[in-house]
Design a protein around this motif. Sequence first.
Motif, PDB file in Angstrom:
ATOM      1  N   ASN A  96      28.641 -36.793 117.117  1.00 15.36           N
ATOM      2  CA  ASN A  96      27.958 -38.094 116.618  1.00 15.36           C
ATOM      3  C   ASN A  96      27.773 -38.039 114.853  1.00 15.36           C
ATOM      4  O   ASN A  96      26.787 -38.318 114.459  1.00 15.36           O
ATOM      5  CB  ASN A  96      26.731 -38.559 117.455  1.00 15.36           C
ATOM      6  CG  ASN A  96      26.753 -38.825 118.736  1.00 15.36           C
ATOM      7  OD1 ASN A  96      28.003 -39.375 119.118  1.00 15.36           O
ATOM      8  ND2 ASN A  96      25.735 -38.799 119.520  1.00 15.36           N
ATOM      9  N   THR A  97      28.992 -37.529 114.378  1.00 10.55           N
ATOM     10  CA  THR A  97      28.872 -37.327 112.737  1.00 10.55           C
ATOM     11  C   THR A  97      30.074 -38.395 112.457  1.00 10.55           C
ATOM     12  O   THR A  97      31.129 -38.469 113.104  1.00 10.55           O
ATOM     13  CB  THR A  97      29.181 -36.068 112.428  1.00 10.55           C
ATOM     14  OG1 THR A  97      30.434 -35.503 113.122  1.00 10.55           O
ATOM     15  CG2 THR A  97      28.047 -35.422 112.862  1.00 10.55           C
ATOM     16  N   ALA A  98      30.053 -38.949 111.137  1.00  8.70           N
ATOM     17  CA  ALA A  98      31.122 -39.655 110.748  1.00  8.70           C
ATOM     18  C   ALA A  98      31.001 -39.648 109.097  1.00  8.70           C
ATOM     19  O   ALA A  98      29.940 -39.413 108.571  1.00  8.70           O
ATOM     20  CB  ALA A  98      31.186 -41.102 111.030  1.00  8.70           C
ATOM     21  N   SER A  99      32.057 -40.015 108.437  1.00  8.62           N
ATOM     22  CA  SER A  99      31.919 -40.153 107.122  1.00  8.62           C
ATOM     23  C   SER A  99      32.178 -41.664 106.720  1.00  8.62           C
ATOM     24  O   SER A  99      32.642 -42.316 107.540  1.00  8.62           O
ATOM     25  CB  SER A  99      33.346 -39.515 106.280  1.00  8.62           C
ATOM     26  OG  SER A  99      33.142 -38.137 106.418  1.00  8.62           O
ATOM     27  N   ILE A 100      31.317 -42.105 105.596  1.00  9.61           N
ATOM     28  CA  ILE A 100      31.433 -43.511 105.404  1.00  9.61           C
ATOM     29  C   ILE A 100      32.238 -43.541 104.073  1.00  9.61           C
ATOM     30  O   ILE A 100      32.083 -42.760 103.167  1.00  9.61           O
ATOM     31  CB  ILE A 100      30.004 -44.131 105.244  1.00  9.61           C
ATOM     32  CG1 ILE A 100      29.381 -43.452 104.021  1.00  9.61           C
ATOM     33  CG2 ILE A 100      29.382 -44.065 106.482  1.00  9.61           C
ATOM     34  CD1 ILE A 100      28.244 -44.265 103.663  1.00  9.61           C
ATOM     35  N   GLY A 101      32.609 -44.820 103.604  1.00  3.77           N
ATOM     36  CA  GLY A 101      33.552 -45.208 102.547  1.00  3.77           C
ATOM     37  C   GLY A 101      32.937 -46.457 102.041  1.00  3.77           C
ATOM     38  O   GLY A 101      32.615 -47.328 103.034  1.00  3.77           O
ATOM     39  N   PHE A 102      33.055 -46.866 100.912  1.00  4.69           N
ATOM     40  CA  PHE A 102      32.675 -48.369 100.431  1.00  4.69           C
ATOM     41  C   PHE A 102      33.207 -48.496  99.322  1.00  4.69           C
ATOM     42  O   PHE A 102      33.503 -47.484  98.343  1.00  4.69           O
ATOM     43  CB  PHE A 102      31.057 -48.501 100.536  1.00  4.69           C
ATOM     44  CG  PHE A 102      30.636 -47.338  99.632  1.00  4.69           C
ATOM     45  CD1 PHE A 102      30.452 -47.244  98.164  1.00  4.69           C
ATOM     46  CD2 PHE A 102      29.904 -46.224 100.472  1.00  4.69           C
ATOM     47  CE1 PHE A 102      29.707 -46.306  97.500  1.00  4.69           C
ATOM     48  CE2 PHE A 102      29.292 -45.290  99.632  1.00  4.69           C
ATOM     49  CZ  PHE A 102      29.319 -45.461  98.372  1.00  4.69           C
ATOM     50  N   TRP A 103      33.502 -49.654  98.939  1.00  2.00           N
ATOM     51  CA  TRP A 103      33.836 -50.186  97.388  1.00  2.00           C
ATOM     52  C   TRP A 103      33.241 -51.626  97.526  1.00  2.00           C
ATOM     53  O   TRP A 103      33.326 -52.472  98.317  1.00  2.00           O
ATOM     54  CB  TRP A 103      35.205 -49.925  97.037  1.00  2.00           C
ATOM     55  CG  TRP A 103      36.174 -50.720  97.623  1.00  2.00           C
ATOM     56  CD1 TRP A 103      36.811 -50.597  98.890  1.00  2.00           C
ATOM     57  CD2 TRP A 103      36.595 -52.213  97.535  1.00  2.00           C
ATOM     58  NE1 TRP A 103      37.748 -51.357  99.351  1.00  2.00           N
ATOM     59  CE2 TRP A 103      37.650 -52.472  98.339  1.00  2.00           C
ATOM     60  CE3 TRP A 103      36.493 -53.091  96.459  1.00  2.00           C
ATOM     61  CZ2 TRP A 103      38.183 -53.611  98.280  1.00  2.00           C
ATOM     62  CZ3 TRP A 103      37.128 -54.319  96.506  1.00  2.00           C
ATOM     63  CH2 TRP A 103      38.063 -54.619  97.669  1.00  2.00           C
ATOM     64  N   GLY A 104      32.736 -52.241  96.261  1.00  2.00           N
ATOM     65  CA  GLY A 104      32.248 -53.401  96.041  1.00  2.00           C
ATOM     66  C   GLY A 104      33.023 -54.254  95.144  1.00  2.00           C
ATOM     67  O   GLY A 104      33.799 -53.775  94.206  1.00  2.00           O
TER      68      GLY A 104
END
Length: 182
Positions: A96-104
């Motif tokens: 139950n782990t993950a990486s997140i990514g984002f950009w605005g």
Amino acid sequence: MQFKIENDQIVMQIIQTSDAHDLFSAIQNTLTELRKFPASLVWALEEPNLQASKAFCQSRLIALLNQENFVFIIRLNASNDFLGVMDIHDIDWQLNTASIGFWGNAKFKQKGYMTQALRLFIHTLFLKWNFVVLNAYVDVENLPARRLCEKNGFLLKNIEYDSVKNPVDGSFRDICHYQIER
């Protein structure tokens, strides 16, 4: 699983092919900022075009079906303006782990929308999807992304020195590994 996340101001929904035009437009608005970090945002080096945005949307729907990557589009609730993108990837369903990514979208920067979106996203991933650890990997010089992580409770776990090669000049970049636990 919850594929719509919202509060009074913003709504996040799984990417659809109908989002391609807005995605393309937001990339164009933000290209200068995105290209400052080519080692961690390699895709931004390509010249944006509508066909590539459509292909991306379609590929992420396939990744969704395979439960490999969940990409959410962030919009203003009142106007439907495109604020950015947030995703989870490198998912380990056993741990139950993950990486997140984002950009605005640069058109809406420094208005607090991405901070709200990340806070909502973390809350949903922990409480509704039962993740216990989330990671974020950010170029050491990407101060806005680092501040966003820190404002939302991520702690700097370590700096991975010379860990990613910059495709523009061949230099190696330092990447900050942030982590938050439920």
